[in-house]
Scaffold this active site. Structure first.
Site, mmCIF file in Angstrom:
data_model
loop_
_atom_site.group_PDB
_atom_site.id
_atom_site.type_symbol
_atom_site.label_atom_id
_atom_site.label_comp_id
_atom_site.label_asym_id
_atom_site.label_seq_id
_atom_site.Cartn_x
_atom_site.Cartn_y
_atom_site.Cartn_z
ATOM 1 N N ALA A 1 0.874 -1.170 0.000
ATOM 2 C CA ALA A 1 0.000 0.000 0.000
ATOM 3 C C ALA A 1 0.913 1.223 0.000
ATOM 4 O O ALA A 1 2.084 1.133 0.388
ATOM 5 C CB ALA A 1 -0.899 -0.026 1.228
ATOM 6 N N GLY B 1 0.633 -4.852 1.035
ATOM 7 C CA GLY B 1 -0.573 -4.944 0.206
ATOM 8 C C GLY B 1 -0.367 -5.718 -1.084
ATOM 9 O O GLY B 1 -1.326 -6.242 -1.657
ATOM 10 N N GLU C 1 -0.623 -9.282 -0.125
ATOM 11 C CA GLU C 1 -2.051 -9.488 0.162
ATOM 12 C C GLU C 1 -2.877 -9.570 -1.119
ATOM 13 O O GLU C 1 -3.807 -10.368 -1.215
ATOM 14 C CB GLU C 1 -2.543 -8.366 1.084
ATOM 15 C CG GLU C 1 -1.931 -8.487 2.483
ATOM 16 C CD GLU C 1 -2.108 -7.250 3.341
ATOM 17 O OE1 GLU C 1 -1.872 -6.130 2.829
ATOM 18 O OE2 GLU C 1 -2.482 -7.377 4.514
ATOM 19 N N GLU D 1 4.744 -4.703 7.507
ATOM 20 C CA GLU D 1 3.981 -3.668 8.219
ATOM 21 C C GLU D 1 4.465 -3.379 9.637
ATOM 22 O O GLU D 1 4.504 -2.219 10.058
ATOM 23 C CB GLU D 1 2.488 -4.048 8.255
ATOM 24 C CG GLU D 1 1.781 -3.874 6.921
ATOM 25 C CD GLU D 1 1.865 -5.092 6.033
ATOM 26 O OE1 GLU D 1 2.664 -6.015 6.317
ATOM 27 O OE2 GLU D 1 1.133 -5.134 5.031
HETATM 28 N N1 DAK Z 1 4.633 3.161 -1.034
HETATM 29 C C1 DAK Z 1 4.996 4.316 -1.657
HETATM 30 N N2 DAK Z 1 6.083 4.424 -2.439
HETATM 31 C C2 DAK Z 1 6.848 3.321 -2.583
HETATM 32 C C3 DAK Z 1 6.545 2.094 -1.954
HETATM 33 C C4 DAK Z 1 5.355 2.039 -1.146
HETATM 34 N N3 DAK Z 1 4.952 0.904 -0.568
HETATM 35 N N4 DAK Z 1 7.476 1.204 -2.288
HETATM 36 C C5 DAK Z 1 8.361 1.850 -3.096
HETATM 37 N N5 DAK Z 1 7.979 3.130 -3.275
HETATM 38 C C6 DAK Z 1 8.633 4.161 -4.055
HETATM 39 C C7 DAK Z 1 9.903 4.650 -3.384
HETATM 40 O O1 DAK Z 1 9.583 5.603 -2.400
HETATM 41 C C8 DAK Z 1 10.666 5.223 -4.547
HETATM 42 O O2 DAK Z 1 10.130 6.495 -4.860
HETATM 43 P P1 DAK Z 1 11.098 7.733 -5.251
HETATM 44 O O3 DAK Z 1 12.031 7.889 -4.096
HETATM 45 O O4 DAK Z 1 11.798 7.274 -6.516
HETATM 46 O O5 DAK Z 1 10.155 8.864 -5.463
HETATM 47 C C9 DAK Z 1 10.300 4.288 -5.687
HETATM 48 O O6 DAK Z 1 9.098 3.630 -5.287
HETATM 49 C C10 DAK Z 1 11.361 3.236 -5.947
HETATM 50 O O7 DAK Z 1 11.622 2.601 -4.726
HETATM 51 P P2 DAK Z 1 13.115 2.404 -4.143
HETATM 52 O O8 DAK Z 1 14.009 3.473 -4.633
HETATM 53 O O9 DAK Z 1 12.978 2.221 -2.680
HETATM 54 O O10 DAK Z 1 13.511 1.038 -4.868
HETATM 55 P P3 DAK Z 1 14.562 -0.046 -4.346
HETATM 56 O O11 DAK Z 1 14.729 -0.982 -5.481
HETATM 57 O O12 DAK Z 1 15.791 0.603 -3.774
HETATM 58 O O13 DAK Z 1 13.823 -0.800 -3.143
HETATM 59 C C11 DAK Z 1 11.935 -1.899 -2.060
HETATM 60 C C12 DAK Z 1 12.708 -1.593 -3.400
HETATM 61 C C13 DAK Z 1 10.662 -2.624 -2.421
HETATM 62 C C14 DAK Z 1 12.818 -2.810 -1.193
HETATM 63 C C15 DAK Z 1 11.678 -0.554 -1.322
HETATM 64 O O14 DAK Z 1 11.081 0.360 -2.238
HETATM 65 C C16 DAK Z 1 10.758 -0.727 -0.153
HETATM 66 O O15 DAK Z 1 11.175 -1.192 0.914
HETATM 67 N N6 DAK Z 1 9.480 -0.303 -0.351
HETATM 68 C C17 DAK Z 1 8.514 -0.356 0.732
HETATM 69 C C18 DAK Z 1 8.018 -1.764 0.901
HETATM 70 C C19 DAK Z 1 7.014 -1.858 2.031
HETATM 71 O O16 DAK Z 1 7.319 -1.578 3.179
HETATM 72 N N7 DAK Z 1 5.808 -2.268 1.652
HETATM 73 C C20 DAK Z 1 4.734 -2.445 2.599
HETATM 74 C C21 DAK Z 1 3.991 -1.170 2.678
HETATM 75 S S1 DAK Z 1 2.853 -1.244 4.013
HETATM 76 C C22 DAK Z 1 -4.131 -0.772 6.096
HETATM 77 C C23 DAK Z 1 -4.244 -0.997 4.781
HETATM 78 C C24 DAK Z 1 -3.201 -1.538 4.090
HETATM 79 C C25 DAK Z 1 -2.008 -1.783 4.700
HETATM 80 C C26 DAK Z 1 -1.890 -1.558 6.052
HETATM 81 C C27 DAK Z 1 -2.942 -1.070 6.756
HETATM 82 N N8 DAK Z 1 -5.199 -0.210 6.797
HETATM 83 C C28 DAK Z 1 -5.404 1.168 6.648
HETATM 84 C C29 DAK Z 1 -5.890 -0.928 7.864
HETATM 85 C C30 DAK Z 1 -0.887 -2.227 3.942
HETATM 86 C C31 DAK Z 1 0.343 -1.805 4.285
HETATM 87 C C32 DAK Z 1 1.480 -1.958 3.418
HETATM 88 O O17 DAK Z 1 1.418 -2.496 2.337
#
Ligand code: DAK
Length: 257
Positions: free
Chosen positions: A62, A107, A110, A130
């Site tokens: 997400a 997400g 998921e 998360e």
């Molecule tokens: N959200 C927003 N932007 C994201 C992103 C994300 N999840 N993942 C990557 N990006 C963006 C980065 O910020 C970057 O943007 P710029 O800096 O270029 O503007 C671009 O995508 C490229 O990413 P990286 O430069 O970081 O690329 P790398 O290859 O170095 O790294 C990575 C890839 C996947 C390891 C890294 O991007 C990363 O760790 N991303 C975050 C992964 C993550 O933590 N995903 C889980 C998100 S939490 C809920 C509803 C839903 C959810 C929870 C609660 N309710 C409201 C109840 C769900 C939560 C989640 O999914």
């Protein structure tokens, strides 16, 4: 439009395409996904759906930038909306295959778990990061992951915020097959075509019996199966296929009625 939509034969290909953010799901992308899911559901020519991601990610989660300043009320609304979109996949009569081509985190993991079958490319990475962001999974991770891989492995993954590769995902039963990255999409489309070549009423009854049956006790599940089996005997497909078998004829496709 952050979700590309293409119909190939009887297969709809949905590509989450927001590569600048690794296809992270913000509200706009969820809305686009909902729209193309509705389109695929309404199109009688579409029998099977394939969902994949553009670029190096399936979906990296997400959208953290959007969630960062959420109030609890906004977080609830976002979670409910995402869950309602994913439920469209799970509750669709039509089988949905996830072709996981890269990061499937939060997400994204998921989303793949709401699909009926998951294939992964060798570069795919799965995880629920998360708790490392101070939140719980919010689009079904705490519920679907344990149902797929068991509570112990699900808790290990969710509580550590760890990431696993495609081979480990296959080993624990999160994905059914790992393919070389360049073969993934073709393999998913081939699988979809194979499903599309069978009797669609029987395919849909089978999907529903499995999906509904895994949520209830076995006696109730077996009752679902009996009902699904009985429905098929009211179809021309069953009569045609069994008659062809008995007559040693080759059946020339299903009428899907
Ligand atoms: N959200 C927003 N932007 C994201 C992103 C994300 N999840 N993942 C990557 N990006 C963006 C980065 O910020 C970057 O943007 P710029 O800096 O270029 O503007 C671009 O995508 C490229 O990413 P990286 O430069 O970081 O690329 P790398 O290859 O170095 O790294 C990575 C890839 C996947 C390891 C890294 O991007 C990363 O760790 N991303 C975050 C992964 C993550 O933590 N995903 C889980 C998100 S939490 C809920 C509803 C839903 C959810 C929870 C609660 N309710 C409201 C109840 C769900 C939560 C989640 O999914």
């Amino acid at each position: 439009m952050n979700v590309l939509y293409e119909v190939r034969g009887h297969v709809a290909l949905l590509t989450i395409s927001r590569p600048e953010a690794l296809n992270a799901l913000n509200t706009d992308t969820l809305k686009d996904l909902e729209q193309v899911l509705n389109q695929a559901e309404a199109d009688e020519n579409v029998y099977v759906l394939v969902i994949t991601g553009a670029g190096k990610a399936f979906v990296a989660g997400a959208d953290i930038s959007q969630m960062k300043d959420f109030t609890a009320v906004e977080a609830r609304a976002f979670g409910e909306y995402g869950n309602s979109v994913f439920a469209k996949i799970e509750n669709s009569a039509k089988p949905v295959i996830a072709a996981v081509n890269g990061y499937a985190l939060g997400g994204g993991c998921e989303l793949s778990m709401a699909c009926d079958i998951r294939l992964a490319g060798t570069k795919a990475k799965f995880g629920q990061p998360e708790v490392g962001l101070g939140i719980t999974p919010g689009f079904g991770g705490t519920q679907r992951l344990p149902r797929l891989v068991g509570a112990s492995k699900a808790k290990e993954l969710i509580l550590t915020a760890g990431t696993i590769g495609a081979e480990e995902a296959a080993r624990i039963g999160l994905v059914s097959r790992v393919l070389p990255d360049e073969e993934l999409l073709d393999a998913a489309l081939e699988l979809a075509d194979k499903i599309a070549s069978n009797a669609q009423i029987a395919v849909r009854q089978s999907k529903a019996a499995i999906s509904n049956g895994t949520q209830v006790d076995i006696q109730t599940g077996l009752a679902y199966e009996v009902q699904a089996f009985a429905v098929c005997f009211a179809t021309e497909d069953q009569k045609d296929a069994m008659t062809a078998f008995v007559n040693k004829d080759k059946l020339n496709g299903f009428k899907n009625r």
